[in-house]
Design an enzyme around this catalytic site. Structure first.
Site, PDB file in Angstrom:
ATOM      1  N   THR B 152       0.827  -1.216   0.000  1.00  0.00           N
ATOM      2  CA  THR B 152       0.000   0.000   0.000  1.00  0.00           C
ATOM      3  C   THR B 152       0.859   1.262   0.000  1.00  0.00           C
ATOM      4  O   THR B 152       1.964   1.288   0.524  1.00  0.00           O
ATOM      5  CB  THR B 152      -0.920   0.037   1.227  1.00  0.00           C
ATOM      6  OG1 THR B 152      -0.131  -0.147   2.394  1.00  0.00           O
ATOM      7  CG2 THR B 152      -1.963  -1.054   1.160  1.00  0.00           C
ATOM      8  N   GLY B 191       3.866  -3.249   8.150  1.00  0.00           N
ATOM      9  CA  GLY B 191       4.286  -3.501   9.528  1.00  0.00           C
ATOM     10  C   GLY B 191       5.771  -3.778   9.609  1.00  0.00           C
ATOM     11  O   GLY B 191       6.297  -4.553   8.813  1.00  0.00           O
ATOM     12  N   GLU B 434      -6.659  -6.260   4.270  1.00  0.00           N
ATOM     13  CA  GLU B 434      -6.980  -7.474   3.494  1.00  0.00           C
ATOM     14  C   GLU B 434      -8.307  -7.333   2.751  1.00  0.00           C
ATOM     15  O   GLU B 434      -9.072  -8.286   2.648  1.00  0.00           O
ATOM     16  CB  GLU B 434      -6.990  -8.714   4.397  1.00  0.00           C
ATOM     17  CG  GLU B 434      -5.676  -8.999   5.087  1.00  0.00           C
ATOM     18  CD  GLU B 434      -4.498  -9.081   4.120  1.00  0.00           C
ATOM     19  OE1 GLU B 434      -4.709  -9.435   2.951  1.00  0.00           O
ATOM     20  OE2 GLU B 434      -3.382  -8.761   4.527  1.00  0.00           O
TER      21      GLU B 434
END
Lengths: 671, 671
Positions: B152, B191, B434
């Site tokens: 992203t 992350g 997701e």
């Protein structure tokens, strides 16, 4: 990364497409051009050199508190100067600071002085004698002493009569002896109690000669005025981290043989005389009247939070572009996706509906207060019912509405700098405080049960309950025209029939031998549903009257009237669809009727689309109030997200200390 | 304040009142006694000397991160030792650590290594050639290097094809040149990217001779392995505070002329040859297949969060006493108030329904994976549709369910030490990641449109879609018996008719000249509703089959079967009531039918009441997993609340420093 000076072109386009005058809308929604101007003046004064909220995100728990004290004191001083300049001697703009959006902008984590301003000073005035006001109230108004209102305990919130803190009167010393006899009797939650206040009002069970005399209010000093050390017998502290409101300094308080003079019990109503005689309050009907005021404030307050979230989301959805509708076409503003409009527009219109109904409720409160001062208590029950129903549904709708809005911002809504998480944390707290929502709905349900007996006996009903009698007289719902009046009546008819069914279940249970309270408990699901619908019918009817009454129409421009018609159309169609399961139980609708409602929903969403940004502009939130990288007036979203990220403590050096300490040894050990 | 050794007597009573064997229930819900025992073994090993989560509440942002690194490394080492003891050479228990409840117990704020374990290593295996796995995958599996999956961007999440990061192939050096051409092309959210990883997989637009070749995956080193300094051309950092998951270390990444060898593009499927020839992936149907797996995991993961919240709330509601039902009677457990049962019991049963349906979905995934390995792709669309619908409705129901549960704990649910706020922050994130829920529902809607064409053409339907054909063949709903089969069919019939209506609206729009994607967008509201109902019909049917199939019944004791019947009864009645607005549109029900459903609801709530605590015990959460002062197994709630409060930094000294600095000068200035 610098923030561009220009307004984002998509927002420029949105503002040009508006079909109404934003300033006229603002004056309408604030219901008072003077209030709007006063608000802007206060904002200008207070925001001149206010701190950057992003920095607060990274302070330690302790420093959030310390800053909260500093900013509250600074803001109070500024506001006092402004008050003196505008209305010398008055106090009317202080609450603007401590509760509303301006206070939140200055202290996003809340203020440790809020309960002092909003409740401690008010309670001294409303429950104290003139002598008590002279002794404590004046000093409190002036912030020479800081207090809080200590009611809830570790073991008791909702059920006031269950409080365990004791105040035993001792004749020979003319004193009360205060005690927390159990762990669960510790006072728990009062704002500012932890480390800030030096006084408080303690709500305790009065005992005279070991006989309980009910719950009374006592003024208690908890800390030394010079040293701030807790006084003997006082166990006091902070209750620790919460989901939000880190700056409010909610505290606990345990008491061990703490003595206060008899004259520290607030005695405007009930009294204890020196000989130990207890004089009852002459006005027990009034016990819940102050709560009506507070619940009005909660409704209007949560409306503001909800409106802020709607503004942030709408502006971001006008700037954000994603997923072409036709392949190879440019990516549209996400606000052009129908599903996105369906997420945002009903929230905007819900805000407006609660703003109108909350305003009407507040006017009813003012009228009733006048009646009460003439000892006319007739309208108290209906006002109580409406305030309970509105507080419950508004806090619930705003809480879950804010979360849905946050989700409609996608990933970036999860950033603390969007401020949507903070708005949610504030909104959801209001579902619990000032009356837990289910408990409130049950109270409304009980009033509806009583009213239904009046309906059956053809007695006169209270004005806002009168529709129950009208609808009960219909054998069936009149022909479905689908116009606004029909939709409002459909909600009223459904509320009436839900009340009828709950009454029937309740009575069957009484016949089976349950006591009245047992039957209420066993009918709890149906009663809360009836209560919710009673509130929603009131909100819908208020909106309908505001938009359709000739005297109101005449005061507005044609373009504003057109906008309000669209907003009403959406509100009614959407609310009716939302309660369709109940409506279809009592009203027969054809497939054509239902299709027509869906077509109207889609049509009015399209009608409102070009006005969404302008409506939110009309809510008139200062950028410092919104405090959101996604919601700024200029729409420079991505630059602001980046700017906020740069302030993370983890970005202040190239390599974090845990690399050498933990990560590198771990990776090397695996070679 | 010390915690009593005894179990709270109300909880003792609740456990004695259970009508079934808790251990049998646990083995049933875990679907595998070995899995349950393995889980307990891992918990015992990892929780021996794990840190106190309350202390984490007061760490600085930076220290939350540093501790996250330390605890992740420690836990990984312990787990590796355990893995070697149990199954030398395997890796199957690592994911247990980084995703599930055990990982959350050790790292309540999330782990900066989670994406490394769950995605980086998996992606190297699934998208890399054997040579690439040998070069990067082995080192990653072994944690010699730490990576993340950088997809992203600041400006793009959902719409993958809109990514802006570029990888230009340069023949003369046999390298790709990576660039972030705009601010919005910065990678955002991965992350561990902020300060932890030294490698990552970058998802970028491949260009050859300035011609776009679609999105590809590239392995990139971002930090020096020795010094951890960012490498040249790499702008990397932390994206700042979020609503939850402070330990995950989500980061950003900007690239400026960063060069990597051609062999760093993951080339298991698509390839770039040294001469610049692009070789397309042969299996483009498989693009979304790995996402099915991830969505199964999200469903099961959110189920766990939801079950934790239900356990905490149920235990607390059994211990908490409030508001006598009959005046002057003792205060009952709040679980004896019907409105409280109505808040809690449907959430418990929802958890069980999703656990079953999620388990079934996962088994379908495994079967389909086998089929795919034989190049049989026939069941992919139906599996994709189910995974999308279940992921969307499960994350939504668990998020809002956790918040309703938290609200039903009253004020104390707002304490951070209840852990309910943290569970909510985790659950709600899954609504977005997701696959954003509305986007997923629209994908299901599109599959339903296609399937409806097959229905009209009487083609054979995929197994989990077959009910659409059956229901479409009914002129009207068969006689309403009200039994479980009837309730499941009512949901299927309604899903069918919602699909029919959406199809009709869609086709009318095509006839009016809209393109297909425009018509999908304009029909978005009805399509998402049909999609949601499709998912719910599947969940209801799965639950129904589990409880009623003879082969399943035989494996269970009579008492467990009786419990499951009650759970199914509640699930079906409650779900049918919840969708009654749609059901009544297509099925005529009498007042008696509706009253009967309400009676059944109230009756089964009463039946389940004595088993609620035991059911939650059966979810088998370790106290360290729940990490909640309200939810501990022993029910010593008030002592734990107090103990947690004592740890507040503001309680470590009698007077906070802001008193002398700010508060005292402020109060004195007012004298």
């Amino acid at each position: 990364m610098s923030i561009p000076k220009q307004i984002n072109p998509d927002l420029v386009k949105e503002r040009e497409s508006a079909t109404f005058d934003v300033e006229e809308f603002s004056a309408w929604i604030y219901d008072d051009i003077n209030l709007l101007q006063m608000k802007r003046l206060v904002e200008e004064e207070l925001f001149k050199d206010s701190p950057d909220p992003i920095e607060l995100d990274y302070l330690s728990y302790e420093d959030v508190y310390n800053r909260g004290v500093k900013h509250s004191a600074d803001a109070f001083n500024k506001l006092r100067a402004l008050q003196e300049r505008l209305h010398p001697g008055g106090t009317e703009i202080y609450p603007l600071l401590m509760s509303g959006p301006i206070g939140m902008a200055l202290m996003p984590a809340g203020s440790p002085l809020a309960v002092h301003i909003l409740m401690f000073t008010r309670a001294l005035r409303s429950h104290g004698t003139p002598e008590q006001y002279a002794k404590f109230g004046r000093r409190a108004d002036n912030c020479e002493i800081i207090g809080t209102y200590a009611q809830t305990e570790l073991g008791h919130g909702t059920y006031l009569r269950g409080l365990e803190t004791r105040a035993d009167y001792e004749r020979k010393t003319d004193e009360f002896v205060l005690n927390s006899p159990t762990l669960t009797s510790y006072k728990w939650w009062p704002g500012g109690l932890g480390n800030t206040v030096n006084y408080c009002i303690v709500v305790a069970q009065l005992y005279i000669d070991n006989e309980p005399m009910g719950v009374q209010l006592f003024v208690l000093q908890v800390r030394d005025e010079e040293t701030h050390e807790p006084l003997p017998g006082i166990d006091i502290g902070d209750i620790g981290k919460k989901i939000g409101m880190a700056g409010v300094n909610n505290g606990y308080l345990g008491l061990k043989n703490v003595r206060i003079p008899r004259t520290n019990m607030l005695m405007k109503n009930a009294k204890v005389l020196a000989d130990g005689t207890f004089v009852k309050s002459p006005v027990s009907q009034l016990n819940y009247f102050p709560m009506v005021y507070v619940r009005c404030m909660v409704v209007l307050g949560n409306c503001v939070l909800h409106a802020e979230a709607a503004t942030i989301t709408t502006r971001y959805s006008a700037v954000r572009r994603q997923s072409p509708i036709n392949p190879d076409a440019p990516e549209p503003q996400v606000l052009d996706h129908l599903t996105q409009q369906m997420k945002i527009t009903p929230e905007i219109v819900t805000v407006i509906a609660y703003r109108l109904a909350g305003g009407k409720l507040y006017k009813m409160y003012e009228q009733t207060a006048k009646a009460v001062s003439r000892s006319d208590y007739t309208r108290l029950p209906e006002l109580h019912a409406l305030a309970c129903a509105m507080k419950a549904s508004c806090t619930y709708d705003s809480t879950f509405g804010i979360e849905r809005l946050r989700l409609s911002c996608g990933g970036h809504g999860y950033l603390a700098s969007s401020n949507l998480g903070n708005l949610f944390a504030w909104a959801t707290a209001a579902c619990t405080y000032e009356g837990e929502n289910s408990v409130l709905y049950l109270q409304v349900g009980k009033i509806l049960l009583k009213t239904w007996t009046d309906v059956l006996n053809r007695k006169q009903l209270m004005p806002t309950m009168a529709y129950l009698g009208v609808c009960a007289s219909w054998n069936e719902f009149p022909q479905w025209s689908g116009d606004w009046k029909c939709l409002v009546e459909a909600l009223q008819f459904t509320a009436t029939n839900k009340t009828r069914i709950a009454y029937k279940s309740y009575n069957e249970r009484l016949k089976r031998g349950l006591t009245e309270p047992e039957a209420v408990n066993a009918t709890g699901i149906e009663l809360t549903q009836a209560a919710e619908l009673h509130g929603r019918a009131f909100i819908a009817n208020t909106f309908y009257e505001e938009v359709t009454l000739q005297e109101r129409i005449k005061k507005r421009s044609a373009s504003l009237n057109k906008l309000l018609e669209n907003l009403l159309e959406l509100y009614l169609v959407h609310t009716v669809q939302r309660h369709m399961a109940d409506i279809l139980r009592f009203i027969t609708l054809t497939e054509d009727h239902l299709t027509s409602l869906q077509n109207r929903l889609e049509a009015v969403l399209a009608q409102l689309r070009p006005n969404l940004v302008a409506i939110c502009d009309g809510f008139d939130f200062h950028d410092k109030v919104l405090s959101s990288v996604l919601g700024c007036y200029d729409g420079n979203v991505y630059e602001r997200i980046f700017e906020a990220a740069k302030k993370s403590p983890l970005n202040q050096k190239a390599v974090p200390k845990s690399f050498e300490q933990h990560l590198k040894p771990f990776m090397k050990s695996n070679l």
